[in-house]
Design an enzyme around this catalytic site. Structure first.
Site, PDB file in Angstrom:
ATOM      1  N   GLY A 155      16.959  20.873  15.214  1.00  0.00           N
ATOM      2  CA  GLY A 155      18.171  20.897  14.341  1.00  0.00           C
ATOM      3  C   GLY A 155      18.546  19.598  13.609  1.00  0.00           C
ATOM      4  O   GLY A 155      18.052  19.784  12.594  1.00  0.00           O
TER       5      GLY A 155
ATOM      6  N   ASP B 194       3.998  22.109   5.261  1.00  0.00           N
ATOM      7  CA  ASP B 194       5.388  21.901   5.805  1.00  0.00           C
ATOM      8  C   ASP B 194       6.412  21.572   4.854  1.00  0.00           C
ATOM      9  O   ASP B 194       5.990  20.424   4.008  1.00  0.00           O
ATOM     10  CB  ASP B 194       5.396  21.177   6.838  1.00  0.00           C
ATOM     11  CG  ASP B 194       6.796  21.074   7.866  1.00  0.00           C
ATOM     12  OD1 ASP B 194       7.938  21.676   7.120  1.00  0.00           O
ATOM     13  OD2 ASP B 194       7.067  20.565   8.884  1.00  0.00           O
TER      14      ASP B 194
ATOM     15  N   SER C 202      10.018  18.427  14.813  1.00  0.00           N
ATOM     16  CA  SER C 202      11.154  18.313  13.753  1.00  0.00           C
ATOM     17  C   SER C 202      12.537  17.170  14.245  1.00  0.00           C
ATOM     18  O   SER C 202      12.017  16.300  14.660  1.00  0.00           O
ATOM     19  CB  SER C 202      11.923  19.847  13.392  1.00  0.00           C
ATOM     20  OG  SER C 202      12.607  19.611  12.243  1.00  0.00           O
ATOM     21  N   TRP C 203      13.609  17.514  14.223  1.00  0.00           N
ATOM     22  CA  TRP C 203      14.470  16.797  14.864  1.00  0.00           C
ATOM     23  C   TRP C 203      14.235  16.382  16.400  1.00  0.00           C
ATOM     24  O   TRP C 203      14.707  15.294  16.853  1.00  0.00           O
ATOM     25  CB  TRP C 203      16.118  17.327  14.751  1.00  0.00           C
ATOM     26  CG  TRP C 203      16.882  16.522  15.888  1.00  0.00           C
ATOM     27  CD1 TRP C 203      17.481  17.033  16.898  1.00  0.00           C
ATOM     28  CD2 TRP C 203      17.387  15.303  15.700  1.00  0.00           C
ATOM     29  NE1 TRP C 203      18.037  16.280  17.691  1.00  0.00           N
ATOM     30  CE2 TRP C 203      18.249  15.175  16.821  1.00  0.00           C
ATOM     31  CE3 TRP C 203      17.270  14.583  14.780  1.00  0.00           C
ATOM     32  CZ2 TRP C 203      19.208  14.062  17.097  1.00  0.00           C
ATOM     33  CZ3 TRP C 203      18.089  13.156  14.625  1.00  0.00           C
ATOM     34  CH2 TRP C 203      18.750  13.024  15.989  1.00  0.00           C
TER      35      TRP C 203
ATOM     36  N   HIS D 207       6.301  24.906   8.781  1.00  0.00           N
ATOM     37  CA  HIS D 207       7.155  24.067   9.645  1.00  0.00           C
ATOM     38  C   HIS D 207       7.184  24.951  11.083  1.00  0.00           C
ATOM     39  O   HIS D 207       7.817  24.797  12.004  1.00  0.00           O
ATOM     40  CB  HIS D 207       8.456  23.998   9.230  1.00  0.00           C
ATOM     41  CG  HIS D 207       9.345  23.134   9.880  1.00  0.00           C
ATOM     42  ND1 HIS D 207       9.212  21.801   9.879  1.00  0.00           N
ATOM     43  CD2 HIS D 207      10.427  23.480  10.543  1.00  0.00           C
ATOM     44  CE1 HIS D 207      10.241  21.262  10.701  1.00  0.00           C
ATOM     45  NE2 HIS D 207      10.900  22.164  11.291  1.00  0.00           N
TER      46      HIS D 207
END
Length: 308
Positions: free
Chosen positions: A20, A238, A87-88, A267
């Site tokens: 996120g 990605d 990711s985050w 991704h």
């Protein structure tokens, strides 16, 4: 904070951090785990998923999330855990390892996001280039006000009309899905749109503040990471978190991490090759408490031209 546990209560503790910011946990993120080997802990971060209040940005900073992880580990009486994030979630995993180095037994990072100013700028620059014309309107508004576009976008989700928030959430989600998977996203229904508004309210709030990782940057801080087994798994295609970030992190860790490219993957964590790489990594760690199979010197790696 909503927390789910899966697998064997006596298994290897593994903390799974969602992306996120603001997206919430998902069964997809624990698919690679063997539940007979792992105790799988899946928290929803502040304002995300089923944590309450949903979409809240007050008292919602990186420092708050790190404090939540400290309290969660103490509550669960876990000494050390494998920390897994994409990711985050990889960003937060690194920040947690820096905050509590003694709590981390290993790091498994997928499609890392370093939260550099250039990374955040590129997220919106790509949206302007490839998204709906409304992104260009926000970009021009930021230029007129001489402020970052993150300020304008965050203000939409914090104070904009419900109609404007829903419209922007739908556009953001659609663009993000196309970039992650190469496929158009289905049109969200009203309930999904409301979830997306809450998600992007949190995400734009974090991006507006540089995820509280501006000075020193996360990359600069990573010299202080604990010497634990660390694997970076990254798709070569990605577009949301370009591979150059993973390469920069591996170089900064100076041989203390393995960087494993997944050719052709982007991704999307459900990409078959990316999911297989994560599943193999989790099997290796369960058996040996280490990650094997380095892919060669980081300095010799080549990234295809299509990787962004």
């Amino acid at each position: 904070m909503h927390v789910e546990e899966h697998g064997d209560p006596a298994g290897l503790p593994a903390l799974v951090l969602h992306g996120g910011p603001g997206s919430g946990s998902s069964p997809v993120l624990r698919r690679g785990f063997d539940p007979s080997r792992y105790r799988i802990i899946c928290p929803d971060q502040r304002g995300a998923g089923r944590s309450t209040p949903a979409g809240a940005i007050a008292a919602n900073t990186l420092a708050d999330l790190l404090d939540d992880l400290r309290r969660l580990r103490a509550h669960l009486r876990i000494d050390r855990w494998l920390v897994v994030g994409g990711s985050w979630g990889a960003t937060l995993a690194l920040a947690h390892a820096l905050d509590q180095p003694g709590a981390v037994a290993g790091l498994l990072l997928r499609n890392v996001f370093l939260a550099r100013a250039s990374d955040i700028h590129d997220v919106f620059a790509q949206a302007v280039r490839h998204g709906d014309p409304e992104w260009r309107i926000l970009w021009n508004e930021a230029r007129r006000r001489q402020c970052p576009i993150t300020d304008v976008v965050a203000e939409v989700f914090a104070h904009g009309s419900p109609e404007h928030q829903c419209r922007m959430a739908g556009l953001w989600s659609g663009w993000e899905q196309r970039m992650a998977t190469g496929k158009p996203a289905p049109r969200p229904d009203d309930a999904t749109l409301q979830q997306l508004v809450r998600r992007y309210r949190v995400q734009s709030h974090y991006l507006r503040h540089g995820c509280w990782l501006r000075a020193p940057t996360l990359l600069q801080r990573c010299a202080a990471l604990p010497a634990v087994p660390t694997l970076i798994v990254h798709g070569t295609q990605d577009l949301l978190c370009p591979p150059q970030g993973a390469q920069a992190l591996a170089l900064a860790l100076q041989g203390r991490a393995i960087l494993r490219w997944v050719p052709g993957a982007g991704h999307d964590p459900t990409h078959p090759a990316l999911a297989a790489a994560m599943r193999q990594a989790l099997y290796d760690y369960a058996v040996t408490q280490a990650f094997g199979g380095a892919c060669g010197p980081v300095s010799d790696m080549r990234i295809s031209a299509g990787a962004g």
